[in-house]
Design a protein around this motif. Structure first.
Motif, PDB file in Angstrom:
ATOM      1  N   TRP A  12       0.792  -1.258   0.036  1.00  0.00           N
ATOM      2  CA  TRP A  12       0.050   0.146   0.143  1.00  0.00           C
ATOM      3  C   TRP A  12       0.639   1.436   0.049  1.00  0.00           C
ATOM      4  O   TRP A  12       0.235   2.333  -0.393  1.00  0.00           O
ATOM      5  CB  TRP A  12      -1.071   0.173   1.066  1.00  0.00           C
ATOM      6  N   LYS A  13       2.224   0.828   0.448  1.00  0.00           N
ATOM      7  CA  LYS A  13       2.772   2.050   0.367  1.00  0.00           C
ATOM      8  C   LYS A  13       3.360   2.569  -0.902  1.00  0.00           C
ATOM      9  O   LYS A  13       3.124   3.711  -1.477  1.00  0.00           O
ATOM     10  CB  LYS A  13       4.085   2.024   1.105  1.00  0.00           C
TER      11      LYS A  13
ATOM     12  N   LYS B 126       0.271   3.939  -3.295  1.00  0.00           N
ATOM     13  CA  LYS B 126      -0.180   5.252  -2.821  1.00  0.00           C
ATOM     14  C   LYS B 126       0.110   6.196  -4.062  1.00  0.00           C
ATOM     15  O   LYS B 126      -0.381   7.187  -4.192  1.00  0.00           O
ATOM     16  CB  LYS B 126       0.386   5.584  -1.614  1.00  0.00           C
ATOM     17  N   ARG B 127       1.359   5.966  -4.689  1.00  0.00           N
ATOM     18  CA  ARG B 127       1.633   6.689  -5.728  1.00  0.00           C
ATOM     19  C   ARG B 127       0.840   6.605  -6.898  1.00  0.00           C
ATOM     20  O   ARG B 127       1.031   7.647  -7.845  1.00  0.00           O
ATOM     21  CB  ARG B 127       3.354   6.048  -6.155  1.00  0.00           C
TER      22      ARG B 127
ATOM     23  N   LEU C  18      -2.343   6.856  -6.841  1.00  0.00           N
ATOM     24  CA  LEU C  18      -3.604   7.547  -6.468  1.00  0.00           C
ATOM     25  C   LEU C  18      -3.616   9.179  -6.602  1.00  0.00           C
ATOM     26  O   LEU C  18      -2.387   9.793  -6.568  1.00  0.00           O
ATOM     27  CB  LEU C  18      -3.855   7.294  -5.033  1.00  0.00           C
TER      28      LEU C  18
ATOM     29  N   GLN D 219      -5.836  11.056  -4.913  1.00  0.00           N
ATOM     30  CA  GLN D 219      -5.941  11.351  -3.516  1.00  0.00           C
ATOM     31  C   GLN D 219      -5.895   9.870  -2.637  1.00  0.00           C
ATOM     32  O   GLN D 219      -6.500   9.065  -3.013  1.00  0.00           O
ATOM     33  CB  GLN D 219      -7.236  12.133  -3.173  1.00  0.00           C
ATOM     34  N   PRO D 220      -5.190   9.949  -1.383  1.00  0.00           N
ATOM     35  CA  PRO D 220      -5.077   8.642  -0.790  1.00  0.00           C
ATOM     36  C   PRO D 220      -6.243   8.517   0.302  1.00  0.00           C
ATOM     37  O   PRO D 220      -5.859   8.533   1.597  1.00  0.00           O
ATOM     38  CB  PRO D 220      -3.488   8.824   0.060  1.00  0.00           C
ATOM     39  N   ASN D 221      -7.273   8.469  -0.171  1.00  0.00           N
ATOM     40  CA  ASN D 221      -8.564   8.179   0.806  1.00  0.00           C
ATOM     41  C   ASN D 221      -8.825   6.701   0.567  1.00  0.00           C
ATOM     42  O   ASN D 221      -9.301   6.083  -0.381  1.00  0.00           O
ATOM     43  CB  ASN D 221      -9.742   9.116   0.247  1.00  0.00           C
ATOM     44  N   PHE D 222      -8.733   6.156   1.690  1.00  0.00           N
ATOM     45  CA  PHE D 222      -9.304   4.771   1.946  1.00  0.00           C
ATOM     46  C   PHE D 222     -10.425   4.461   2.758  1.00  0.00           C
ATOM     47  O   PHE D 222     -10.477   4.692   4.019  1.00  0.00           O
ATOM     48  CB  PHE D 222      -8.269   4.142   2.398  1.00  0.00           C
TER      49      PHE D 222
ATOM     50  N   TYR E 165      -2.249   7.736   4.189  1.00  0.00           N
ATOM     51  CA  TYR E 165      -3.856   7.333   3.791  1.00  0.00           C
ATOM     52  C   TYR E 165      -4.642   8.220   5.132  1.00  0.00           C
ATOM     53  O   TYR E 165      -4.347   8.124   6.108  1.00  0.00           O
ATOM     54  CB  TYR E 165      -4.044   6.204   3.833  1.00  0.00           C
TER      55      TYR E 165
ATOM     56  N   TYR F 177      -7.529   7.339   6.212  1.00  0.00           N
ATOM     57  CA  TYR F 177      -8.253   5.929   6.560  1.00  0.00           C
ATOM     58  C   TYR F 177      -9.558   5.767   7.319  1.00  0.00           C
ATOM     59  O   TYR F 177      -9.456   6.463   8.645  1.00  0.00           O
ATOM     60  CB  TYR F 177      -7.124   4.856   7.152  1.00  0.00           C
TER      61      TYR F 177
END
Length: 431
Positions: free
Chosen positions: A393-394, A397-398, A400, A402-405, A422, A424
């Motif tokens: 997941w690290k 993240k690139r 995305l 926006q890192p909304n989970f 994130y 989260y």
């Protein structure tokens, strides 16, 4: 005894496999020629881990055969298991048209005594109705018995459950039927319940409805946990250690789905209403489950300032892992709502597929999780497939925007996800 299985879906194919495995000669009957052709080649028309290999093994040994010739099959077999579908009607009651048709076919084609066994989940009193259907279709009076033998299979674990059942329930008013079924199941070591047909039919509905109640209870409690900043996973762990409660079905999430719980709870409620009894707890269970998916969507909508024009990734389509079953799956409801609000939906599921409905042409179906994440402004996890837990997941993240989970199954570690950047949000998760 030669065993005939009418219906080769999830229950029928599994039932055919298990009787072949313990040594009986089995035939599967279905009116769908395409399904029968695949099964004759040892191939399944649905996904269930391990079942296809078992089917292929017994087709190769000739212990398991498949046919579309119902008249010959009924004549030549001693015990007939009804494993046809009983889907919900619009009012929530069970549709018995396939059971009725099978019963009439048996009545018309039988030439000697038959034991008819209902595996399908049917409303209380159906055994008596099947007797009437068969008798009415007979050209001459031929003796037969009808017994209830409900299945307790978990999708994704059907082979394990079929070969190592936790109980065998037989509902019959015939000693002859009881003895035949005891002989059929004689190799199994587990508790037996031999009772009246109506009791056996109700045991199945009562079991599934109770499990659905546990799920909806935890989903309701998770909302309170969010407000109190309490971790619902720890609540579930503390509750589950009490042997009177147990740890199963205490996981909060988007709600239950699949082929059993939704229709079985609805049918039990409908049965109660016909008998002027109000099952208010189960009515609440249905309502909680009907609206549960909106809880996480509301949080996502608030975070994004609306869905219109936003790229939303949906991870998982099946109602649970290890199946391709999307019946009543929360992911379907979520996708429908996202499309209604003009979001751009990017979907990935390793096994399950969307229905062929025209409305889903707007969904971008991706071949990998990474493809589905590219350019996304929010991720909604709907099915806890193991590969989602194993994803880097690290690195992801690139991909995305926006890192909304939004974790609809509380699958991932909240602190870790927040630690790598994130936003989260689970359901009653860590704070």
């Amino acid at each position: 005894m030669k065993i005939l299985i009418i219906g080769t879906g999830y229950v029928g194919a599994t039932t055919a496999m298990v009787f072949a495995e313990i040594g009986w000669q089995v035939t599967g009957l279905d009116i769908d020629a395409g399904k029968i052709q695949r099964l004759r080649q040892g191939r399944l028309h649905f996904h269930e881990p391990g079942l296809e290999d078992m089917i292929a093994k017994h087709v190769k040994s000739s212990r398991l055969q498949f046919t579309t010739d119902k008249e010959t099959a009924i004549k030549e077999h001693d015990v007939i298991f009804l494993c046809v579908g009983t889907p919900s009607l619009p009012d929530g009651s069970a549709d018995l048209r396939y059971i009725g048709q099978a019963a009439k076919d048996i009545g018309r084609s039988m030439k000697g005594y038959k034991l008819i066994v209902t595996k399908s989940t049917v409303p209380v009193g159906t055994q008596e109705q099947i007797k009437k259907w068969i008798a009415a279709a007979q050209q001459e009076a031929i003796p037969f018995d009808v017994a209830s033998n409900p299945e307790f299979l978990r999708e994704g674990k059907a082979v394990e459950d079929a070969l190592r059942p936790d109980r065998i329930v037989i509902g019959t008013d015939s000693q002859r039927a009881t003895e035949q079924l005891q002989r059929l199941y004689s190799s199994f070591v587990c508790p037996w319940i031999i009772t009246k047909p109506r009791t056996a039919e109700l045991i199945k509905y009562a079991s599934n409805s109770f499990l659905a109640t546990k799920i909806s209870y935890m989903n309701e409690l998770a909302k309170l946990c969010d407000e109190l900043e309490v971790n619902v996973k720890e609540i579930a762990e503390g509750m589950g250690l009490d042997p009177r409660i147990g740890s199963s079905f205490l996981q909060a999430g988007l709600g239950y789905g699949g082929s059993c719980f939704p229709k079985d709870v609805s049918e039990l409620v409908m049965t109660s209403r016909k008998h002027h009894v109000n099952l208010r707890i189960l009515e609440g269970v249905i309502e909680v489950n009907r609206t549960q998916y909106t809880y996480l969507l509301d949080k996502a909508r608030l975070r994004l300032g609306g869905f219109a024009g936003k790229n939303i990734t949906v991870l998982g389509l099946a109602f649970k892992p290890d199946t391709d079953d999307i019946r009543e799956a929360p992911a379907i409801r979520i996708i429908d709502q996202l499309l209604l609000e003009q979001a751009n939906v990017q979907l990935f599921d390793p096994i399950a597929a969307l229905p062929g409905h025209a409305s889903y042409r707007a969904v971008k179906v991706c071949s990998s999780a990474e493809e589905a994440l590219r350019g996304s402004e929010a991720i909604i996890l709907c099915t806890e497939w193991p590969e989602f837990g194993q994803l880097d997941w690290k690195k992801a993240k690139r991909l995305l925007r926006q890192p909304n989970f939004f974790d609809g199954r509380n699958m991932l570690d909240a602190k870790r996800m927040r630690g790598i950047g994130y936003y989260y949000q689970g359901i009653g998760g860590d704070h």
